[in-house]
Design a protein around this motif. Structure first.
Motif, short mmCIF file in Angstrom:
data_model
loop_
_atom_site.label_atom_id
_atom_site.label_comp_id
_atom_site.label_asym_id
_atom_site.label_seq_id
_atom_site.Cartn_x
_atom_site.Cartn_y
_atom_site.Cartn_z
N VAL A 1 17.99 15.51 -22.03
CA VAL A 1 16.56 15.37 -22.34
C VAL A 1 15.72 15.75 -21.12
O VAL A 1 14.75 16.50 -21.23
N TYR A 2 16.10 15.26 -19.95
CA TYR A 2 15.38 15.57 -18.72
C TYR A 2 15.35 17.09 -18.50
O TYR A 2 14.31 17.66 -18.15
N GLY A 3 16.49 17.74 -18.74
CA GLY A 3 16.55 19.20 -18.59
C GLY A 3 15.56 19.91 -19.48
O GLY A 3 14.94 20.90 -19.08
N ALA A 4 15.40 19.43 -20.71
CA ALA A 4 14.45 20.05 -21.65
C ALA A 4 13.00 19.82 -21.22
O ALA A 4 12.12 20.60 -21.59
N LEU A 5 12.75 18.76 -20.46
CA LEU A 5 11.40 18.49 -19.96
C LEU A 5 11.04 19.43 -18.80
O LEU A 5 9.85 19.60 -18.50
N LEU B 1 9.15 13.31 -10.30
CA LEU B 1 10.31 13.76 -11.07
C LEU B 1 11.52 12.96 -10.59
O LEU B 1 11.92 13.08 -9.43
N VAL B 2 12.09 12.16 -11.48
CA VAL B 2 13.28 11.39 -11.17
C VAL B 2 14.35 11.82 -12.17
O VAL B 2 14.25 11.48 -13.36
N PRO B 3 15.34 12.61 -11.73
CA PRO B 3 16.32 13.17 -12.66
C PRO B 3 16.91 12.13 -13.62
O PRO B 3 17.34 11.05 -13.21
N ALA B 4 16.88 12.50 -14.91
CA ALA B 4 17.44 11.71 -16.01
C ALA B 4 16.76 10.35 -16.19
O ALA B 4 17.26 9.51 -16.93
N GLU B 5 15.60 10.13 -15.54
CA GLU B 5 14.89 8.86 -15.68
C GLU B 5 13.42 8.99 -16.03
O GLU B 5 12.91 8.26 -16.87
N ARG B 6 12.71 9.90 -15.34
CA ARG B 6 11.24 9.90 -15.50
C ARG B 6 10.62 11.22 -15.07
O ARG B 6 11.04 11.84 -14.09
N VAL B 7 9.61 11.63 -15.84
CA VAL B 7 8.75 12.76 -15.48
C VAL B 7 7.32 12.25 -15.60
O VAL B 7 6.93 11.75 -16.66
N VAL B 8 6.56 12.37 -14.52
CA VAL B 8 5.16 11.95 -14.55
C VAL B 8 4.31 13.20 -14.36
O VAL B 8 4.49 13.95 -13.39
N GLN B 9 3.41 13.39 -15.32
CA GLN B 9 2.54 14.57 -15.32
C GLN B 9 1.08 14.15 -15.21
O GLN B 9 0.68 13.14 -15.79
N ARG B 10 0.30 14.93 -14.50
CA ARG B 10 -1.16 14.78 -14.45
C ARG B 10 -1.72 15.94 -15.27
O ARG B 10 -1.50 17.11 -14.93
N VAL B 11 -2.45 15.63 -16.34
CA VAL B 11 -2.89 16.62 -17.31
C VAL B 11 -4.42 16.74 -17.29
O VAL B 11 -5.13 15.74 -17.40
#
Length: 155
Positions: free
Chosen positions: A18-22, A82-92
């Motif tokens: 899932v992380y890879g797809a993000l 970006l924390v692999p396989a745990e979290r993606v934080v985006q500013r939009v």
């Protein structure tokens, strides 16, 4: 108090998948646009401090006028964490003349192992007031359904 919108689901794929797809440009173009839209990434830099620019186009803008133009929403997204396989934080940030879409929304994609799959929870904070809560949460849920279909088909 800032507005918070949420959506989540369990996806039958590992957190690493899932992380890879993000963080893959072609994957993101395929699954991120919610139902009724298509997306095109114009700039791509998948690292903390990097980000991307995406043009989302409504397939039928009649009932859903865009924020940037009559048929599009353009977003500039920065990767804050970006924390692999745990979290993606985006500013939009939406490109829009209407001040009700101004400001920076933070979207956190949290991934947690759930049996043989991954529980994905998306939390959007500081959501601009021009974005309808119901439409936004439905859009996030639609993107999550697309993500599930995308990674589950690949697995």
């Amino acid at each position: 108090m800032s507005r918070i919108d949420r959506a989540g689901r369990v996806i039958a794929a590992s957190p690493a998948t899932v992380y890879g797809a993000l963080l893959d440009r072609k994957s993101l173009e395929a699954w991120l646009p919610p139902e009724g839209m298509r997306g095109r990434v114009e700039r791509w830099d998948p690292r903390p401090g990097g980000g991307f620019r995406m043009v989302l186009t409504y397939l039928d803008p009649t009932d859903s006028p865009g924020k940037t133009s009559a048929a599009t929403d353009v977003v500039d997204v920065g990767f804050a964490d970006l924390v692999p396989a745990e979290r993606v934080v985006q500013r939009v940030v939406f490109e829009a003349d209407d001040p009700s879409y101004a400001g920076t929304m933070t979207m956190t994609w949290h991934l947690a192992a759930a049996g043989d799959g991954t529980e994905v929870t998306v939390t959007a904070t500081d959501v601009p007031p021009g974005i309808d809560r119901g439409d936004h949460e439905a859009g996030i849920a639609s993107s999550l359904a697309n993500l599930a279909s995308y990674v589950e088909a690949a697995g």
